[in-house]
Design a protein around this motif. Structure first.
Motif, PDB file in Angstrom:
ATOM      1  N   ILE A  96     -18.651 -18.484  32.186  1.00  0.00           N
ATOM      2  CA  ILE A  96     -18.799 -18.054  30.790  1.00  0.00           C
ATOM      3  C   ILE A  96     -17.437 -17.649  30.233  1.00  0.00           C
ATOM      4  O   ILE A  96     -17.073 -18.019  29.107  1.00  0.00           O
ATOM      5  CB  ILE A  96     -19.807 -16.896  30.693  1.00  0.00           C
ATOM      6  N   ALA A  97     -16.672 -16.901  31.030  1.00  0.00           N
ATOM      7  CA  ALA A  97     -15.330 -16.507  30.589  1.00  0.00           C
ATOM      8  C   ALA A  97     -14.468 -17.728  30.304  1.00  0.00           C
ATOM      9  O   ALA A  97     -13.734 -17.771  29.307  1.00  0.00           O
ATOM     10  CB  ALA A  97     -14.666 -15.630  31.652  1.00  0.00           C
ATOM     11  N   ARG A  98     -14.547 -18.737  31.164  1.00  0.00           N
ATOM     12  CA  ARG A  98     -13.762 -19.953  30.948  1.00  0.00           C
ATOM     13  C   ARG A  98     -14.195 -20.670  29.672  1.00  0.00           C
ATOM     14  O   ARG A  98     -13.368 -21.215  28.938  1.00  0.00           O
ATOM     15  CB  ARG A  98     -13.900 -20.887  32.158  1.00  0.00           C
ATOM     16  N   ALA A  99     -15.492 -20.678  29.396  1.00  0.00           N
ATOM     17  CA  ALA A  99     -15.981 -21.318  28.174  1.00  0.00           C
ATOM     18  C   ALA A  99     -15.504 -20.597  26.917  1.00  0.00           C
ATOM     19  O   ALA A  99     -15.354 -21.204  25.857  1.00  0.00           O
ATOM     20  CB  ALA A  99     -17.511 -21.375  28.200  1.00  0.00           C
ATOM     21  N   LEU A 100     -15.250 -19.289  27.051  1.00  0.00           N
ATOM     22  CA  LEU A 100     -14.883 -18.477  25.889  1.00  0.00           C
ATOM     23  C   LEU A 100     -13.374 -18.296  25.732  1.00  0.00           C
ATOM     24  O   LEU A 100     -12.916 -17.811  24.693  1.00  0.00           O
ATOM     25  CB  LEU A 100     -15.525 -17.092  26.009  1.00  0.00           C
ATOM     26  N   ILE A 101     -12.596 -18.681  26.735  1.00  0.00           N
ATOM     27  CA  ILE A 101     -11.176 -18.330  26.782  1.00  0.00           C
ATOM     28  C   ILE A 101     -10.389 -18.860  25.584  1.00  0.00           C
ATOM     29  O   ILE A 101      -9.442 -18.220  25.123  1.00  0.00           O
ATOM     30  CB  ILE A 101     -10.525 -18.809  28.107  1.00  0.00           C
TER      31      ILE A 101
END
Length: 218
Positions: free
Chosen positions: A146-151
């Protein structure tokens, strides 16, 4: 804003799948629902530019993503679309924080260590920043995904069955957090799911059906 019109896709040797039109205003969130075999993941892949439609149009803001090819599509997707898959995949030879920074680098965005750490903090895994992903639990890997999708602060966040590996408490917490961050970033959030636990959390819904018929022009 994201809209689709008369969208269809056909796998080689299989019957063409027709999808109902999607209309999401700026910052709006939606669920894509349907039983197995209705093409939920295919629809998500179409929205993300991972496959090209047989027919129809996909607009993300003012960009007709269905017309983009090659490096132009890769650049647009990297900078404007955040993807969360059912099973996250990472570069195993680098740690969690470097996986996030690599996602920025590959999209032509200057790596922002502070933002990466902030996302890990929001997702309750700051202590895993230096961990290799194969040492992390399934839930921790999902949060890192999720963090990677939002970065890159995407215009559109696409999540494919993001709650499938989570217990009830973490399922609700994760979807709520996704909604909060999407709202803060003024992003569209599209969640593909068959998980009844989250159907009450997002009002807008698009239902896919087996053997959906081609739309009729009026």
């Amino acid at each position: 804003m994201i809209t689709t019109s008369h969208l269809s896709y056909a796998y080689p040797g299989q019957q063409e799948i027709f999808f109902p039109d999607l209309n999401c205003a700026d910052n709006e969130h939606a669920l894509v629902l349907g039983s197995s075999g209705t093409g939920k993941t295919t629809f998500l892949h179409l929205l993300g530019g991972l496959v090209s439609p047989s027919k129809g149009e996909i607009m993300i803001g003012s960009t007709p993503i269905h017309t983009l090819k090659g490096k132009h599509l890769d650049k647009f997707r990297g900078q404007h679309i955040g993807l969360i898959f059912q099973r996250p995949h990472f570069i195993k030879s680098i740690n969690a924080i470097d996986n996030l920074l690599l996602a920025q680098h590959l999209s032509g965005i200057k790596p922002d260590v502070h933002h990466a750490h902030h996302l890990l903090e929001r997702l309750a895994i700051p202590h895993k920043s230096k961990s290799y992903t194969y040492t992390m639990s399934t839930g921790e890997q999902q949060r890192l995904a999720i963090a990677r999708a939002l970065i890159n602060k995407p215009t559109l966040i696409l999540a494919d069955e993001p709650s499938s590996a989570l217990d009830d408490e973490n399922c609700i917490r994760m979807i709520t957090l996704l909604q909060q961050i999407a709202s803060e970033e003024k992003s569209n959030l599209i969640v593909v799911t068959h998980d009844s636990r989250i159907t009450s959390l997002i009002d807008k819904k698009l239902y896919l059906k087996v053997h959906q018929k081609a739309p009729v022009d009026h």
